[in-house]
Design a protein around this motif. Structure first.
Motif, PDB file in Angstrom:
ATOM      1  N   MET A   1     -59.203  50.009  24.393  1.00 43.52           N
ATOM      2  CA  MET A   1     -59.453  48.581  24.646  1.00 43.52           C
ATOM      3  C   MET A   1     -60.676  48.103  23.867  1.00 43.52           C
ATOM      4  O   MET A   1     -60.650  47.030  23.247  1.00 43.52           O
ATOM      5  N   GLU A   2     -61.735  48.881  23.884  1.00 45.51           N
ATOM      6  CA  GLU A   2     -62.952  48.499  23.168  1.00 45.51           C
ATOM      7  C   GLU A   2     -62.696  48.424  21.668  1.00 45.51           C
ATOM      8  O   GLU A   2     -63.138  47.505  20.981  1.00 45.51           O
ATOM      9  N   ASN A   3     -61.952  49.410  21.165  1.00 49.74           N
ATOM     10  CA  ASN A   3     -61.688  49.443  19.734  1.00 49.74           C
ATOM     11  C   ASN A   3     -60.827  48.255  19.302  1.00 49.74           C
ATOM     12  O   ASN A   3     -61.067  47.650  18.257  1.00 49.74           O
ATOM     13  N   ALA A   4     -59.838  47.885  20.110  1.00 45.18           N
ATOM     14  CA  ALA A   4     -58.920  46.810  19.753  1.00 45.18           C
ATOM     15  C   ALA A   4     -59.543  45.431  19.902  1.00 45.18           C
ATOM     16  O   ALA A   4     -59.109  44.485  19.238  1.00 45.18           O
ATOM     17  N   SER A   5     -60.567  45.289  20.746  1.00 43.17           N
ATOM     18  CA  SER A   5     -61.131  43.971  21.043  1.00 43.17           C
ATOM     19  C   SER A   5     -62.354  43.626  20.202  1.00 43.17           C
ATOM     20  O   SER A   5     -63.031  42.636  20.494  1.00 43.17           O
ATOM     21  N   ARG A   6     -62.671  44.402  19.183  1.00 38.76           N
ATOM     22  CA  ARG A   6     -63.868  44.142  18.382  1.00 38.76           C
ATOM     23  C   ARG A   6     -63.758  42.829  17.628  1.00 38.76           C
ATOM     24  O   ARG A   6     -62.733  42.542  17.010  1.00 38.76           O
TER      25      ARG A   6
ATOM     26  N   ASP B   1     -65.431  41.875  14.964  1.00 38.71           N
ATOM     27  CA  ASP B   1     -65.494  41.969  13.507  1.00 38.71           C
ATOM     28  C   ASP B   1     -64.221  42.555  12.902  1.00 38.71           C
ATOM     29  O   ASP B   1     -64.073  42.604  11.676  1.00 38.71           O
ATOM     30  N   GLY B   2     -63.304  43.033  13.743  1.00 37.38           N
ATOM     31  CA  GLY B   2     -62.053  43.572  13.235  1.00 37.38           C
ATOM     32  C   GLY B   2     -62.155  44.951  12.636  1.00 37.38           C
ATOM     33  O   GLY B   2     -61.163  45.484  12.130  1.00 37.38           O
ATOM     34  N   ASN B   3     -63.326  45.585  12.686  1.00 35.30           N
ATOM     35  CA  ASN B   3     -63.502  46.933  12.144  1.00 35.30           C
ATOM     36  C   ASN B   3     -63.067  47.953  13.195  1.00 35.30           C
ATOM     37  O   ASN B   3     -63.814  48.279  14.113  1.00 35.30           O
TER      38      ASN B   3
ATOM     39  N   LEU C   1     -63.024  53.459  13.374  1.00 32.35           N
ATOM     40  CA  LEU C   1     -63.494  54.562  14.204  1.00 32.35           C
ATOM     41  C   LEU C   1     -63.607  54.106  15.653  1.00 32.35           C
ATOM     42  O   LEU C   1     -63.970  52.957  15.936  1.00 32.35           O
ATOM     43  N   VAL C   2     -63.300  55.005  16.585  1.00 32.20           N
ATOM     44  CA  VAL C   2     -63.484  54.716  18.007  1.00 32.20           C
ATOM     45  C   VAL C   2     -64.922  55.058  18.394  1.00 32.20           C
ATOM     46  O   VAL C   2     -65.590  55.869  17.736  1.00 32.20           O
ATOM     47  N   SER C   3     -65.420  54.448  19.451  1.00 32.36           N
ATOM     48  CA  SER C   3     -66.797  54.653  19.906  1.00 32.36           C
ATOM     49  C   SER C   3     -66.834  55.561  21.125  1.00 32.36           C
ATOM     50  O   SER C   3     -65.883  55.606  21.921  1.00 32.36           O
TER      51      SER C   3
ATOM     52  N   GLY D   1     -59.684  55.495  14.432  1.00 32.00           N
ATOM     53  CA  GLY D   1     -58.911  54.522  15.182  1.00 32.00           C
ATOM     54  C   GLY D   1     -57.426  54.652  14.889  1.00 32.00           C
ATOM     55  O   GLY D   1     -57.045  55.077  13.795  1.00 32.00           O
ATOM     56  N   PRO D   2     -56.564  54.285  15.834  1.00 30.99           N
ATOM     57  CA  PRO D   2     -55.116  54.497  15.647  1.00 30.99           C
ATOM     58  C   PRO D   2     -54.434  53.398  14.865  1.00 30.99           C
ATOM     59  O   PRO D   2     -53.269  53.523  14.506  1.00 30.99           O
ATOM     60  N   TRP D   3     -55.107  52.276  14.595  1.00 33.53           N
ATOM     61  CA  TRP D   3     -54.436  51.159  13.932  1.00 33.53           C
ATOM     62  C   TRP D   3     -55.272  50.612  12.774  1.00 33.53           C
ATOM     63  O   TRP D   3     -55.912  49.579  12.893  1.00 33.53           O
ATOM     64  N   GLU D   4     -55.264  51.333  11.677  1.00 35.32           N
ATOM     65  CA  GLU D   4     -55.927  50.866  10.469  1.00 35.32           C
ATOM     66  C   GLU D   4     -55.044  49.836   9.766  1.00 35.32           C
ATOM     67  O   GLU D   4     -53.888  49.641  10.118  1.00 35.32           O
ATOM     68  N   ALA D   5     -55.577  49.204   8.721  1.00 35.04           N
ATOM     69  CA  ALA D   5     -54.854  48.121   8.048  1.00 35.04           C
ATOM     70  C   ALA D   5     -53.549  48.600   7.419  1.00 35.04           C
ATOM     71  O   ALA D   5     -52.588  47.853   7.317  1.00 35.04           O
TER      72      ALA D   5
END
Length: 381
Positions: free
Chosen positions: A219-224, A226-228, A231-233, A335-339
């Motif tokens: 959730m944290e990774n998807a809601s950033r 800046d869209g970066n 990497l997961v935190s 992260g599981p969803w790169e560009a």
């Protein structure tokens, strides 16, 4: 006058007990010309006789037990098998229980299942779960199972090291469900922070296949903003963004106290009994702020991204149950969803059957990288 007083004293000794108090009052207040000393002497003459013949309770009351004071139940007594634990700081606002016996596990299963059914329609109603152990994964150990319920405002630390399989198979007396049933139920929503190694340990040690889960790390990774999302935190970095200065300092102190024990005796301190209060505070601190972390990021997600988070959470669980899963590989930080990744929706999620390690692993249906597919196709032709 002295003769009169002696006469009164003889009269007191021969007067029945029921009339003696009346005679005593008359002696004190009605003797003309008498003194307070004379009244006191008359009282002292009666006292030994009264002490020699105490009033006994009737036999019928003794048989009924009414001659004894009733024992009142303790106020807010914990349920059977629940050991209350006092925690410092803000964590003391929630009641924390340590459970190390089947009676406590049975009561906990009933309590959590009741909460899950009562709050099924509430989006914020979720059970927050964490596990602790030495090198938590299939090759390490699973020592503690921690639940935190926002609806009950209670935290529960289950001693898996002592109970072993009974921690998951003991059934409740009211709803006839076990903790394994709750963890595997799609109707009981559970939130983890990075579910992968927790799922790996649960499946390979006790055959528990998680369902109905959310991953707050995703959730944290998807809601950033800046869209970066490359990497997961980790949990510590995520907590820094939502806690106040005072809360962050308190949380850091609890984590530091636990890590100090790890440095002295490695992570096997989870298996030392009795469990130190610092370790319990360390464990509960990880789940205490998870509801706030989930709320901060879940509300920022669109319906499309919420679906992606849920699907990727299922993919993480499926992957952790495979034979070739590596719990400590560096790729876990990506992260599981790169560009350049293409969304491949999972089919209807079905947890894998518990099989020996020598079994053949099933393929993982999840994201597929476009460039990697193109290279494979060129190589085949």
């Amino acid at each position: 006058m002295n003769a009169a007083r002696r006469h009164v004293g003889r009269a007191f000794s021969s007067t029945p007990r029921t009339l003696r108090s009346v005679a005593q009052k008359r002696t004190v207040f009605n003797l003309k010309g008498g003194s307070k000393a004379g009244a006191a002497a008359a009282t002292e003459a009666v006292a030994p006789a009264a002490a020699a013949a105490p009033i006994a309770a009737p036999q019928s009351l003794k048989k009924l037990g009414r001659d004894k004071k009733p024992e009142l139940p303790a106020v807010n007594a914990p349920p059977p098998g629940f050991v209350p634990v006092e925690l410092p700081g803000r964590a003391k606002k929630i009641q924390t229980f340590f459970i190390d016996n089947p009676a406590g596990v049975s009561e906990l299963a009933d309590r959590l299942w009741t909460q899950a059914l009562a709050g099924r329609a509430n989006d914020d109603n979720c059970l927050y779960v964490d596990l602790e152990g030495a090198d938590l994964c299939r090759d390490g150990s699973l020592s503690l199972l921690i639940f935190y319920s926002t609806r009950l405002r209670e935290a529960f630390v289950v001693d898996v090291f002592l109970l072993q399989a009974a921690a998951f198979t003991t059934r409740g007396s009211k709803h006839d469900v076990s903790l394994q049933d709750i963890l595997e139920s799609a109707d009981c929503r559970k939130a983890f922070f990075d579910v992968r190694n927790d799922s790996d340990a649960l499946f390979w040690h006790y055959g528990v296949g998680l369902r109905g889960c959310e991953d707050i790390q995703l959730m944290e990774n998807a809601s950033r903003d800046d869209g970066n999302r490359n990497l997961v935190s980790g949990l510590m970095k995520c907590m820094t963004k939502i806690l106040t200065v005072a809360e962050k300092e308190e949380w850091d102190n609890a984590k530091a106290a636990g890590k100090d024990l790890f440095n002295r005796g490695s992570f096997e301190v989870f298996d030392v009994r009795p469990l130190s209060p610092e370790i319990i505070s360390y464990c509960v601190g990880d789940v205490y702020y998870l509801p706030r972390l989930r709320k901060a990021h879940w509300k920022k997600l669109s319906e499309e991204w919420r679906e992606k988070v849920m699907e990727e959470t299922k993919a993480r669980i499926v992957e952790s149950q495979q034979e070739l899963y590596q719990p400590l590989k560096a790729a876990m930080a990506r992260g599981p969803w790169e560009a350049d990744w293409v969304w491949v929706p999972l089919e209807e999620y079905k947890p894998q059957e518990y099989k020996p390690r020598a079994s053949r692993p099933a393929p993982r249906p999840t994201w597929a990288k476009k460039k990697r597919r193109e290279v494979q196709l060129k190589g085949e032709h």
